[in-house]
Motif scaffolding. Sequence first.
Motif, PDB file in Angstrom:
ATOM      1  N   GLN A   1       0.783  -1.025  -0.005  1.00  0.00           N
ATOM      2  CA  GLN A   1      -0.068   0.105   0.116  1.00  0.00           C
ATOM      3  C   GLN A   1       0.819   1.385   0.007  1.00  0.00           C
ATOM      4  O   GLN A   1       0.332   2.490  -0.348  1.00  0.00           O
ATOM      5  N   ALA A   2       2.285   1.021   0.266  1.00  0.00           N
ATOM      6  CA  ALA A   2       3.038   2.415   0.427  1.00  0.00           C
ATOM      7  C   ALA A   2       3.093   3.008  -1.008  1.00  0.00           C
ATOM      8  O   ALA A   2       3.218   2.321  -1.884  1.00  0.00           O
ATOM      9  N   ASN A   3       3.221   4.477  -1.053  1.00  0.00           N
ATOM     10  CA  ASN A   3       3.442   5.294  -2.075  1.00  0.00           C
ATOM     11  C   ASN A   3       4.966   4.961  -2.460  1.00  0.00           C
ATOM     12  O   ASN A   3       5.880   5.512  -1.652  1.00  0.00           O
ATOM     13  N   PRO A   4       5.341   4.632  -3.439  1.00  0.00           N
ATOM     14  CA  PRO A   4       6.744   4.099  -4.004  1.00  0.00           C
ATOM     15  C   PRO A   4       7.524   5.596  -3.877  1.00  0.00           C
ATOM     16  O   PRO A   4       8.744   5.564  -3.959  1.00  0.00           O
ATOM     17  N   LEU A   5       7.059   6.665  -3.868  1.00  0.00           N
ATOM     18  CA  LEU A   5       7.782   8.177  -4.118  1.00  0.00           C
ATOM     19  C   LEU A   5       8.141   8.798  -2.708  1.00  0.00           C
ATOM     20  O   LEU A   5       9.085   9.323  -2.502  1.00  0.00           O
ATOM     21  N   LEU A   6       7.310   8.132  -1.708  1.00  0.00           N
ATOM     22  CA  LEU A   6       7.598   8.485  -0.240  1.00  0.00           C
ATOM     23  C   LEU A   6       8.752   7.706   0.354  1.00  0.00           C
ATOM     24  O   LEU A   6       8.652   6.490   0.633  1.00  0.00           O
ATOM     25  N   LYS A   7       9.865   8.468   0.928  1.00  0.00           N
ATOM     26  CA  LYS A   7      11.149   7.655   1.512  1.00  0.00           C
ATOM     27  C   LYS A   7      11.459   8.352   2.798  1.00  0.00           C
ATOM     28  O   LYS A   7      11.141   9.381   3.135  1.00  0.00           O
ATOM     29  N   THR A   8      12.111   7.534   3.371  1.00  0.00           N
ATOM     30  CA  THR A   8      12.976   8.150   4.700  1.00  0.00           C
ATOM     31  C   THR A   8      14.267   7.732   4.735  1.00  0.00           C
ATOM     32  O   THR A   8      14.755   6.711   3.700  1.00  0.00           O
ATOM     33  N   ALA A   9      14.933   8.658   5.266  1.00  0.00           N
ATOM     34  CA  ALA A   9      16.690   8.267   5.262  1.00  0.00           C
ATOM     35  C   ALA A   9      17.214   6.984   5.846  1.00  0.00           C
ATOM     36  O   ALA A   9      16.805   6.549   7.019  1.00  0.00           O
ATOM     37  N   HIS A  10      18.102   6.532   5.093  1.00  0.00           N
ATOM     38  CA  HIS A  10      18.954   5.389   5.687  1.00  0.00           C
ATOM     39  C   HIS A  10      20.115   6.203   6.095  1.00  0.00           C
ATOM     40  O   HIS A  10      20.733   6.791   5.401  1.00  0.00           O
ATOM     41  N   PRO A  11      20.825   5.732   7.203  1.00  0.00           N
ATOM     42  CA  PRO A  11      22.138   6.197   7.669  1.00  0.00           C
ATOM     43  C   PRO A  11      23.226   6.343   6.644  1.00  0.00           C
ATOM     44  O   PRO A  11      24.223   7.161   6.649  1.00  0.00           O
TER      45      PRO A  11
END
Length: 177
Positions: free
Chosen positions: A128-138
């Motif tokens: 269900q997640a929007n593939p454009l929305l992201k969060t940072a990996h270190p």
Amino acid sequence: MKAAGLITSIQATTAAYRNRLKAVTAATFVSTPTAGGWSYSEVYAHIFDLSILSLDAIDRCLSPDAKPRPTHFITRAILFFGAFPPLMKFKVPRQFESSVRKISIEEATQLINAFELKLEQYEEKVIQANPLLKTAHPRLGYLNALQWLRFTEIHLKHHLKQLSRIARQDNFTSLRP
């Protein structure tokens, strides 16, 4: 790269960790290899602590804080090929150094159980997640929910190979029959 296939692969890899755990003695599990590096125990603590945190990152991809961001080329290559570059060494990011600690076989089993329980809840979330929305990996930059799941698979397999290197390096004979 589909969520269901990734979860199946992650579950198979986690089963391999469980099998290794059953084959090693408590003394060997916490022994530091003679050439240095992490013990089995430290690998288990690190990999399952951070695998649980990777699932938490998927939740952040679903939150209002997630933003459309580009993914670095090297990160896309790692995700595509399913492995870290062979000559590239990564140090544990400072904020996660505490994940490298000695734990008992029982604690490792509890971490695996907690990870597997949490993983069961993520297939539908990733779909269900929007593939454009992201969060940072270190280290790798911004990842979307599916990319976080793929990273988890790659990271688990990477450290499974590390366990094989530890066993070969010390030629451990204190494995259970």
